[in-house]
Design a protein around this motif. Structure first.
Motif, PDB file in Angstrom:
ATOM      1  N   ALA A 244       0.839  -1.163  -0.027  1.00 43.54           N
ATOM      2  CA  ALA A 244      -0.030   0.015   0.044  1.00 43.54           C
ATOM      3  C   ALA A 244       1.053   1.340  -0.111  1.00 43.54           C
ATOM      4  N   THR A 245       2.111   1.346   0.562  1.00 44.95           N
ATOM      5  CA  THR A 245       2.957   2.305   0.920  1.00 44.95           C
ATOM      6  C   THR A 245       4.105   2.372  -0.252  1.00 44.95           C
ATOM      7  N   PHE A 246       4.102   1.326  -1.068  1.00 41.53           N
ATOM      8  CA  PHE A 246       5.330   0.860  -1.833  1.00 41.53           C
ATOM      9  C   PHE A 246       5.651   1.998  -2.633  1.00 41.53           C
ATOM     10  N   GLY A 247       4.670   2.561  -3.419  1.00 37.40           N
ATOM     11  CA  GLY A 247       5.027   3.705  -4.262  1.00 37.40           C
ATOM     12  C   GLY A 247       5.548   4.872  -3.691  1.00 37.40           C
ATOM     13  N   LEU A 248       4.985   5.184  -2.593  1.00 34.36           N
ATOM     14  CA  LEU A 248       5.632   6.513  -2.067  1.00 34.36           C
ATOM     15  C   LEU A 248       7.314   6.179  -1.324  1.00 34.36           C
ATOM     16  N   ARG A 249       7.370   4.930  -0.862  1.00 33.81           N
ATOM     17  CA  ARG A 249       8.650   4.614  -0.397  1.00 33.81           C
ATOM     18  C   ARG A 249       9.489   4.458  -1.432  1.00 33.81           C
ATOM     19  N   TYR A 250       9.211   3.961  -2.555  1.00 33.91           N
ATOM     20  CA  TYR A 250      10.061   3.709  -3.516  1.00 33.91           C
ATOM     21  C   TYR A 250      10.463   5.007  -4.314  1.00 33.91           C
ATOM     22  N   GLU A 251       9.556   5.894  -4.299  1.00 29.07           N
ATOM     23  CA  GLU A 251       9.963   7.180  -4.938  1.00 29.07           C
ATOM     24  C   GLU A 251      11.061   7.924  -4.083  1.00 29.07           C
ATOM     25  N   ARG A 252      10.834   7.730  -2.787  1.00 30.60           N
ATOM     26  CA  ARG A 252      11.905   8.510  -1.840  1.00 30.60           C
ATOM     27  C   ARG A 252      13.274   7.831  -2.119  1.00 30.60           C
ATOM     28  N   GLN A 253      13.088   6.516  -2.143  1.00 36.85           N
ATOM     29  CA  GLN A 253      14.313   5.733  -2.193  1.00 36.85           C
ATOM     30  C   GLN A 253      15.371   5.811  -3.307  1.00 36.85           C
ATOM     31  N   CYS A 254      14.508   6.315  -4.675  1.00 33.15           N
ATOM     32  CA  CYS A 254      15.108   6.413  -5.825  1.00 33.15           C
ATOM     33  C   CYS A 254      15.742   7.754  -5.733  1.00 33.15           C
ATOM     34  N   GLN A 255      14.966   8.800  -5.298  1.00 27.21           N
ATOM     35  CA  GLN A 255      15.384   9.979  -5.094  1.00 27.21           C
ATOM     36  C   GLN A 255      16.648   9.984  -4.227  1.00 27.21           C
ATOM     37  N   ASN A 256      16.844   9.409  -3.247  1.00 30.10           N
ATOM     38  CA  ASN A 256      17.718   9.335  -2.395  1.00 30.10           C
ATOM     39  C   ASN A 256      19.094   9.084  -2.896  1.00 30.10           C
ATOM     40  N   ALA A 257      18.685   7.681  -3.572  1.00 31.21           N
ATOM     41  CA  ALA A 257      19.921   7.032  -4.352  1.00 31.21           C
ATOM     42  C   ALA A 257      20.641   7.996  -5.516  1.00 31.21           C
ATOM     43  N   ALA A 258      19.606   8.473  -6.119  1.00 29.21           N
ATOM     44  CA  ALA A 258      20.363   9.479  -7.298  1.00 29.21           C
ATOM     45  C   ALA A 258      21.177  10.597  -6.833  1.00 29.21           C
ATOM     46  N   ALA A 259      20.525  11.050  -5.714  1.00 24.64           N
ATOM     47  CA  ALA A 259      21.174  12.384  -4.863  1.00 24.64           C
ATOM     48  C   ALA A 259      22.501  11.927  -4.273  1.00 24.64           C
ATOM     49  N   LEU A 260      22.581  10.688  -3.719  1.00 29.91           N
ATOM     50  CA  LEU A 260      23.656  10.188  -3.085  1.00 29.91           C
ATOM     51  C   LEU A 260      24.729   9.624  -4.180  1.00 29.91           C
ATOM     52  N   ALA A 261      24.245   9.125  -5.187  1.00 27.28           N
ATOM     53  CA  ALA A 261      25.351   8.665  -6.092  1.00 27.28           C
ATOM     54  C   ALA A 261      26.150   9.927  -6.841  1.00 27.28           C
ATOM     55  N   LEU A 262      25.205  11.186  -6.835  1.00 28.72           N
ATOM     56  CA  LEU A 262      25.984  12.263  -7.311  1.00 28.72           C
ATOM     57  C   LEU A 262      26.899  13.016  -6.296  1.00 28.72           C
ATOM     58  N   MET A 263      26.648  12.718  -4.903  1.00 23.38           N
ATOM     59  CA  MET A 263      27.383  13.504  -3.965  1.00 23.38           C
ATOM     60  C   MET A 263      28.742  12.299  -3.899  1.00 23.38           C
ATOM     61  N   LEU A 264      28.624  11.152  -3.876  1.00 23.59           N
ATOM     62  CA  LEU A 264      29.727  10.130  -3.811  1.00 23.59           C
ATOM     63  C   LEU A 264      30.566  10.235  -4.968  1.00 23.59           C
ATOM     64  N   ARG A 265      30.300  10.526  -6.053  1.00 20.07           N
ATOM     65  CA  ARG A 265      31.178  10.667  -7.273  1.00 20.07           C
ATOM     66  C   ARG A 265      32.387  11.487  -7.154  1.00 20.07           C
ATOM     67  N   SER A 266      32.023  12.619  -6.459  1.00 21.80           N
ATOM     68  CA  SER A 266      33.054  13.711  -6.193  1.00 21.80           C
ATOM     69  C   SER A 266      33.775  13.307  -4.883  1.00 21.80           C
ATOM     70  N   HIS A 267      33.495  12.443  -3.914  1.00 26.87           N
ATOM     71  CA  HIS A 267      34.023  12.593  -2.822  1.00 26.87           C
ATOM     72  C   HIS A 267      35.408  11.926  -2.735  1.00 26.87           C
ATOM     73  N   PRO A 268      36.524  12.460  -2.107  1.00 25.66           N
ATOM     74  CA  PRO A 268      37.902  11.918  -2.254  1.00 25.66           C
ATOM     75  C   PRO A 268      37.716  10.391  -1.486  1.00 25.66           C
ATOM     76  N   ALA A 269      37.014  10.246  -0.589  1.00 22.10           N
ATOM     77  CA  ALA A 269      37.214   8.801  -0.146  1.00 22.10           C
ATOM     78  C   ALA A 269      36.486   7.540  -0.882  1.00 22.10           C
ATOM     79  N   VAL A 270      35.940   7.960  -1.976  1.00 26.72           N
ATOM     80  CA  VAL A 270      35.403   7.007  -2.830  1.00 26.72           C
ATOM     81  C   VAL A 270      36.042   6.800  -4.095  1.00 26.72           C
ATOM     82  N   THR A 271      36.279   5.473  -4.206  1.00 26.55           N
ATOM     83  CA  THR A 271      36.804   5.261  -5.447  1.00 26.55           C
ATOM     84  C   THR A 271      36.301   5.074  -6.665  1.00 26.55           C
TER      85      THR A 271
END
Length: 371
Positions: A244-271
């Motif tokens: 019943a809440t899958f759509g809401l949860r998945y939308e936020r999870q995808c949003q968080n993943a996209a933002a996190l990937a962008l942030m980590l791509r330029s982080h010096p601790a991440v290869t």
């Protein structure tokens, strides 16, 4: 169901019951207990809980709608669903292709149990899946692959399988039916772990198979009845609750993943960072063609195993866990399970935290010694 509905509406409608005055507005569990028998002895419906179950039927109908299938069958876990399906379609003398870069226990089952029974097992990485499929009878593709997130071109793969009569199975666990519709891309059957994002609360094990081929699904239902890898009625109800809440949860999870990937791509601790939604990711071109959303998982490589442990220890929001898709963001160092990845490789499954909070927390946790 109205095809123009958004994902949250589709998820909610999938589990909705017919309106009956005086009855609850949401699904309620019907236990798999003893059932009153019909006077019609040919009527086997709900005669025994291992054969049929009212709560199963509601869950299966919901999953079939979300996957675009005519039929779905519930199982006690994702592995129960996959192994039951493989026992039905990968008969002795057939050639089975399994992902070399997918979930490791699928490879283990194929090599330890199917190969000794006369099935020729071929392991192929995502990039070689189409080539390996040319001589196969059954092809199991997992896309995006867990944990490396490489993407298989499902339309191309189906065009190689279908003319030859090869059965194409797609593990849709990582993408979910709100991120990808394998049946519309030519797959014969979809298999998935509902333990992850669909149920979404870290509190149950469940799996399912969905498709439009009655010849396969009828045999699979018989296999479930005789072998007994069933889902409990209460667990089926918990899946319905989560859907019943899958759509809401998945939308936020995808949003968080996209933002996190962008942030980590330029982080010096991440290869390295892998996320199909990044425009420069090796899998982005194919993913953009066949995925509606790019998922809630980001794979990263840190310096070593200790760096992964420090990330979790220094964080206020991250939890160390091997399952994924839940409401909490989790981190799993995959080399501990034997995956062929560097020691510092980690799979980050984004939860439903506020995006800004999650990014700030992870950036702080990745800081230098003493942080």
């Amino acid at each position: 169901m109205n095809g123009s509905y958004g994902d949250s509406t589709r998820s909610l409608k999938a589990v909705a019951s017919e309106t009956v005055p005086g009855e609850p507005i949401g699904p309620t569990p019907v236990p798999a207990a003893a059932y009153h028998l019909s006077a019609d002895e040919d009527d086997a419906l709900d005669s025994y809980g291992r054969r049929h179950n009212p709560t199963w039927r509601q869950m299966e109908a919901a999953l079939a709608r979300l996957e675009g299938a005519t039929t779905a069958l519930a199982f006690g876990s994702g592995m129960a669903a996959i192994t039951s399906l493989l026992r039905v379609v990968a008969e002795p003398g057939t050639t089975l292709v399994v992902p070399a870069d997918g979930y490791y226990q699928v490879r283990a089952y194929a090599t330890e149990y199917l190969a000794p029974r006369g099935v020729s097992v071929v392991q192929a990485h995502s990039g070689q899946m189409c080539e390996a499929a040319r001589d196969a009878d059954v092809v199991l593709a997992e896309t995006p692959a867990n944990p490396g997130l490489d993407v298989v071109d499902l339309h191309r793969l189906s065009m190689l399988c279908r003319p030859r009569g090869a059965v194409l199975i797609v593990d849709n666990t990582t993408a979910t039916p709100l991120g990808q519709q394998p049946l519309s891309l030519g797959a014969d059957v979809v298999v998935a772990s509902a333990t992850k994002a669909l149920a979404g609360h870290h509190d149950l094990l469940a799996g399912y198979v969905a498709g439009n081929r009655a010849d396969i699904l009828d045999r699979l239902e018989r296999e479930r009845l005789l072998a007994g890898p069933i889902l409990g009625a209460f667990e089926a109800w918990l899946v319905l609750r989560g859907l019943a809440t899958f759509g809401l949860r998945y939308e936020r999870q995808c949003q968080n993943a996209a933002a996190l990937a962008l942030m980590l791509r330029s982080h010096p601790a991440v290869t390295t960072v892998r996320y199909p939604g990044l425009p420069d990711d090796p899998s982005h071109a194919v993913a953009a063609q066949q995925m509606r959303r790019f998922g809630g998982i980001v794979s990263v490589e840190l310096a070593d195993a200790d760096a992964v442990h420090r990330l979790v220890d220094r964080s206020d929001l991250l939890v160390g866990a091997t399952s994924f898709g839940g409401v909490h963001t989790s981190v799993d160092r995959r080399a501990r399970w034997g995956d062929a990845v560097p020691a510092g490789f980690a799979r980050i499954s984004c939860g439903i935290e506020d995006t800004e909070d999650l990014l700030a927390d992870i950036e702080s946790a990745l800081g230098g010694p003493g942080r």
